[in-house]
Each structure stands twice: as structure tokens, then as C-alpha cells.
Design an enzyme around this catalytic site. Structure first.
Site, short mmCIF file in Angstrom:
data_model
loop_
_atom_site.label_atom_id
_atom_site.label_comp_id
_atom_site.label_asym_id
_atom_site.label_seq_id
_atom_site.Cartn_x
_atom_site.Cartn_y
_atom_site.Cartn_z
CG ASP A 180 -2.66 7.65 -0.42
OD1 ASP A 180 -3.35 7.67 0.61
OD2 ASP A 180 -2.66 6.70 -1.21
CG HIS A 182 1.35 7.58 -3.80
ND1 HIS A 182 1.72 6.24 -3.82
CD2 HIS A 182 0.03 7.59 -3.51
CE1 HIS A 182 0.67 5.48 -3.56
NE2 HIS A 182 -0.37 6.27 -3.36
CG ASP A 208 -0.39 4.14 -0.16
OD1 ASP A 208 0.04 3.09 0.36
OD2 ASP A 208 -1.27 4.14 -1.03
CG ASP A 211 5.74 2.16 -4.87
OD1 ASP A 211 6.94 2.05 -5.17
OD2 ASP A 211 5.11 1.29 -4.25
NE ARG A 212 0.51 4.22 -8.36
CZ ARG A 212 -0.14 3.50 -9.26
NH1 ARG A 212 0.20 3.59 -10.53
NH2 ARG A 212 -1.09 2.69 -8.90
CG ASN A 240 -2.13 0.04 -0.81
OD1 ASN A 240 -2.14 1.23 -0.49
ND2 ASN A 240 -2.27 -0.34 -2.07
CG HIS A 241 1.68 1.80 -2.77
ND1 HIS A 241 2.27 1.63 -4.01
CD2 HIS A 241 0.36 1.99 -2.99
CE1 HIS A 241 1.34 1.74 -4.94
NE2 HIS A 241 0.17 1.96 -4.36
CG HIS A 291 -3.67 3.15 3.46
ND1 HIS A 291 -3.19 4.38 3.06
CD2 HIS A 291 -3.77 2.41 2.32
CE1 HIS A 291 -2.99 4.38 1.76
NE2 HIS A 291 -3.33 3.20 1.28
NE ARG A 349 -8.17 -0.02 -4.25
CZ ARG A 349 -7.42 1.06 -4.33
NH1 ARG A 349 -6.23 1.00 -4.90
NH2 ARG A 349 -7.85 2.22 -3.85
CG HIS A 376 -6.66 2.59 -0.36
ND1 HIS A 376 -5.43 2.16 -0.84
CD2 HIS A 376 -7.52 1.58 -0.62
CE1 HIS A 376 -5.56 0.95 -1.35
NE2 HIS A 376 -6.81 0.58 -1.24
#
Length: 461
Positions: A180, A182, A208, A211-212, A240-241, A291, A349, A376
Site C-alpha cells: 500500500d 495511500h 491502494d 486515500d488517507r 480495494n481503495h 491485494h 471489514r 491490505h
């Protein structure tokens, strides 16, 4: 409406400030005058004899009451001039850490301003179909931005490449596997220092990217540009993002960042690009890379090629599991001869499954694989190797996480994994400093409104 409220509040605060100053001067005048006036039983001369000098050190020899009143008036005039000079002062200073800084200049004046120039398509690509990576990296690292046409060109050309790739990539060794990111652009640059130049090294990213973090746009633009420049040695999987549902929710959401820096057209193009990303990779016919984790609906890896991936990920099914599943909490303590469910509901989740040690071992045996590599989940050391297989004595599962100090609070290390065909090498790195961004990409005006309203409420109540 917000602007009207802010202006009204600012006007009220200015009025209160000047009113307080007037009351202060009036009180001071009365105090000085009363002090200097001789009482009925005390002569002015005797008063001055007890205080022959004032606070400025000038001797006073007069004994008349009128001179005292003149002294008070002169003092008040001097105070008024001081207050006016203070008000009209343009260059004020504040004391911080025993140093004096000007409030009209940048405290960190050795840091240059972000480039005002927006990179164009011609500057990035020139007459070639390959982007100028060094120019783009230098510009993004300085917090520069691109013209919308330039950003869209990078995303569209990258999408055209990933759309032609199969659901499951087949990659040879040596390869560097990255977890990730992010939106941590400056930490990603640190990662490339550890992994080596993109022109001479093979990379596989497990998803990923957004985001974040505060620099997801920069991460996506640079990674997609590298994909255009090195399509045969640089590979990107979906996380997943990389979807519409998640990119609107977080403190530093990818959609908010896109709307701020480039607009909704760029955001929609990113979503189309994310839909075209592959979802799995097979490294040297040994490492199965995804992922999330395994799905109970996929028993053979060739079944992945039949999935429909160019869509928003559903809340259930094999595509959801590949992006969302996790290993069980007690994975390392499980044994093959114990009887338990291989797939259980993933409560934290809210979707997909927790995958057991037994399920992983069965999948590896059925597909003649060595290990499952996934991302993940944040890891304090950046990487975690799970329980070994009883036959191969090789870790059955490895989690790699490449975003150090995740969310600015975890204090974890980032890590990447390099596999040369027989040995895994893990490289760790710490986070680096980056430009500060206010929460939710607020500007100073909107960020200050709650504090101003709080002060106004305190004064009114």
C-alpha cells in the site's frame, strides 16, 4: 452565507477592540489626573518632593496644579501616538523558540514557493510517446501541478496499457513487490531509493495508491507515467481503495483532492483507469500476488482469468474477496489436523472472509505454488511472514505494507520485498517529512471559521 457571517464577526471583533482601547485610555487619563491633583491638606510642592522624578527620569520642579494636568494630557497624547503607531505597524514580530520572526515573511524562508507554472502535454511528452519522468518528478516533488489536459493524457494512455493486460499478470524475476502507498508521495520516493531506478528494475505494485494520504494525485500521476514509460517492467494491480465507494469517505479522500487540484473530470477518468487494472499476478509460477486474500469461489488460479474486472467491485463474490479478504487472527497458531472452517466472515471489514492457514495450504498445494503475497493490512515492521508450510518450509503467506507512519499516527515502518527466484529480501525504511496540509484540504479561511465562532460565542454568552 459563510462569507457574510465571517465579515460580520470580524467587524464585531474590530469594534470591540477599539471600544476596549478607548475605555482603557479614558481610565488611564482619569487615574493619572486624580493621582497628580493635590489633596486639600497637601501642597503640590510637598507631593513632588516625595517623587522628584517620573518614570522617564526627568526632574519635575513645578508646583502648580495646572502643570500637573498638562503633564497628564501630554502623557495621554503620547500613549495615543504609541497605540496609533502600533496599529499602523506593518511589520510585526512574534517570539518563537527564542528567535524573532516577521509575521509578513515566511518562517521557513529557505523553502521555495511551489511552482506557479502548470506543466503542459508538450512539456511532459514533447514529440515522443514517452513522458519525461525526471521533469515530471521534479515538478511534483516541488508541489507543482499539471494542466488538466496533461493529467488526463497520462491517465488515458496508462489506462490503454492496463486495459490490454489480462486479469492475472505473469511476471518473471527478479522483481520488487510494493504494498500500500495511500497517497504518501514523498514516502514513495524514499521507497524508490531503496528499490532502485524504475528504468533498470522490475516493479509490481499491489494496489491502494490513494486515500488517507495528502498527495494521492501526485502518486497516481507519477505511477501511471512510469507505466507509460516502462510498460513491460512496471506493473500495477488494483486495491480495494481503487473504487468509487471508498474514495469519497476518508479524512483525506481522493475525490476531495481531485476536485481541489484538477476537477471532477480528472476524478472520473481515474475511476475508469482503476476499473481497468489487473487484479492478480503470478511471479515465476511460484508467488501468487493479490491485494486482499483468497476467495472460497476460486480454487484454481486459472479461474481468475474468467472474472469481469472492468466494474465497480461488488460487496460479495470472488472480485470482492481478492480485494478485501484477510488472514485469520490466529493464523500462526492453526494446525492442519484441526477441524475448523477454512473461510469465516470478516467482521472488521464488514464484507468478504478471514482465510485460515488450512485454506492457504490447500490452495498452494492444488496450484503448485510456493507462497501468497498480499498487502491490505498495516504492519509495524512493514512486512510480516506467516507460518511456514509443513512441506516446503517456506512462509505460506506474506503481507507487505509500504506506507510508513500510516495516517500520520501509526509510526510503522514501510517495506518492500525483492524476490530473485529463490530468496526473498525485505528492505525497510522510515517515513520522511512532507509539506503540511490542513485536514480535508481546507484553506486557512474555512479552517479558521470554527475558532472565530467559538470566540464570538464566548463573548456573547
Amino acid at each position: 452565507m459563510i462569507v457574510v457571517i465571517f465579515v460580520s464577526v470580524a467587524g464585531f471583533l474590530v469594534y470591540r477592540y477599539h471600544a476596549n482601547q478607548r475605555r482603557y485610555l479614558q481610565t488611564l487619563t482619569r487615574s493619572i489626573y486624580d493621582t497628580l491633583q493635590p489633596s486639600s491638606d497637601t501642597r503640590a510642592g510637598s507631593f513632588l518632593q516625595t517623587a522628584p522624578t517620573n518614570d522617564k527620569g526627568f526632574h519635575r520642579t513645578s508646583t502648580s496644579g495646572s502643570h500637573h494636568s498638562q503633564y497628564a494630557v501630554a502623557y495621554v497624547r503620547k500613549m495615543k501616538k504609541y497605540q496609533q503607531a502600533k496599529k499602523n505597524s506593518i511589520r510585526t514580530t512574534i517570539k518563537h523558540e527564542k528567535q524573532i520572526y516577521s509575521s509578513t515573511e515566511r518562517v521557513m524562508n529557505h523553502i521555495p514557493y511551489p511552482p506557479a507554472h502548470l506543466l503542459t502535454v508538450k512539456e511532459i511528452f514533447g514529440t515522443s510517446d514517452k513522458p519525461n519522468l525526471s521533469l515530471l518528478l521534479q515538478h511534483l516533488e516541488a508541489e507543482g501541478r499539471l494542466q488538466l489536459d496533461a493529467a488526463l493524457t497520462i491517465m488515458i494512455r496508462g489506462r490503454e496499457l492496463t486495459a490490454r493486460e489480462p486479469n492475472m499478470l505473469e511476471i518473471s524475476t527478479p522483481v520488487t513487490i510494493v504494498g500500500d502507498i495511500h497517497g504518501q508521495f514523498f514516502d514513495m520516493l524514499k521507497m524508490f531509493e531503496k528499490g532502485g531506478d524504475v528504468a533498470s528494475n522490475r516493479y509490481l505494485f499491489l494496489g491502494d495508491y490513494v486515500d488517507r494520504g495528502q498527495f494521492s494525485v501526485e502518486v497516481v500521476l507519477y505511477l501511471w507515467a512510469v507505466k507509460i514509460a516502462h510498460p513491460d517492467t512496471f506493473f500495477l494491480l488494483r486495491g480495494n481503495h481503487e473504487c468509487r465507494n471508498l474514495t469519497v469517505y476518508f479524512t483525506f479522500s481522493f475525490k476531495d483532492e481531485c476536485l481541489l487540484k484538477l476537477g471532477d473530470v480528472f476524478y472520473e477518468e481515474c475511476m475508469k483507469s482503476f476499473d481497468c487494472l489487473p487484479v492478480a499476478a503470478l511471479v515465476q509460477s511460484q508467488l501468487f500476488c493479490i491485494h486482499g486474500c483468497l476467495s472460497p469461489e476460486i480454487r484454481q488460479i486459472r479461474e481468475i482469468t474468467d472474472l469481469e474486472r472492468t466494474m465497480e467491485p461488488p460487496t460479495r463474490g470472488p472480485l470482492c474477496d481478492i480485494l478485501w479478504a484477510d488472514p485469520t487472527d490466529g493464523y500462526d497458531n492453526e494446525k492442519l489436523d484441526q477441524r475448523y472452517e477454512m473461510f469465516t466472515h470478516n467482521g472488521p471489514r464488514g464484507c468478504s472472509y478471514n482465510v485460515s492457514y488450512k485454506a492457504i495450504c490447500k490452495f498452494l498445494d492444488d496450484n503448485d505454488l510456493l507462497c501468497v503475497i498480499r498487502a491490505h493490512q498495516v504492519q509495524s515492521a512493514g512486512c510480516k511472514m506467516y507460518k511456514k508450510h509443513e512441506k516446503t518450509l517456506f512462509p505460506t503467506l506474506v503481507t507487505i505494507f509500504s506506507a510508513p507512519n500510516y495516517c500520520e499516527v501509526y509510526k510503522n515502518r514501510g517495506a518492500i520485498l525483492r524476490y530473485d527466484g529463490s530468496v526473498m529480501h525485505v528492505f525497510q525504511y522510515k517515513w520522511v517529512k512532507h509539506p503540511y496540509v490542513l485536514p480535508n484540504f481546507l484553506d486557512a479561511f474555512r479552517w479558521s471559521i470554527p475558532f472565530v465562532l467559538e470566540k464570538v460565542t464566548d463573548m456573547l454568552l
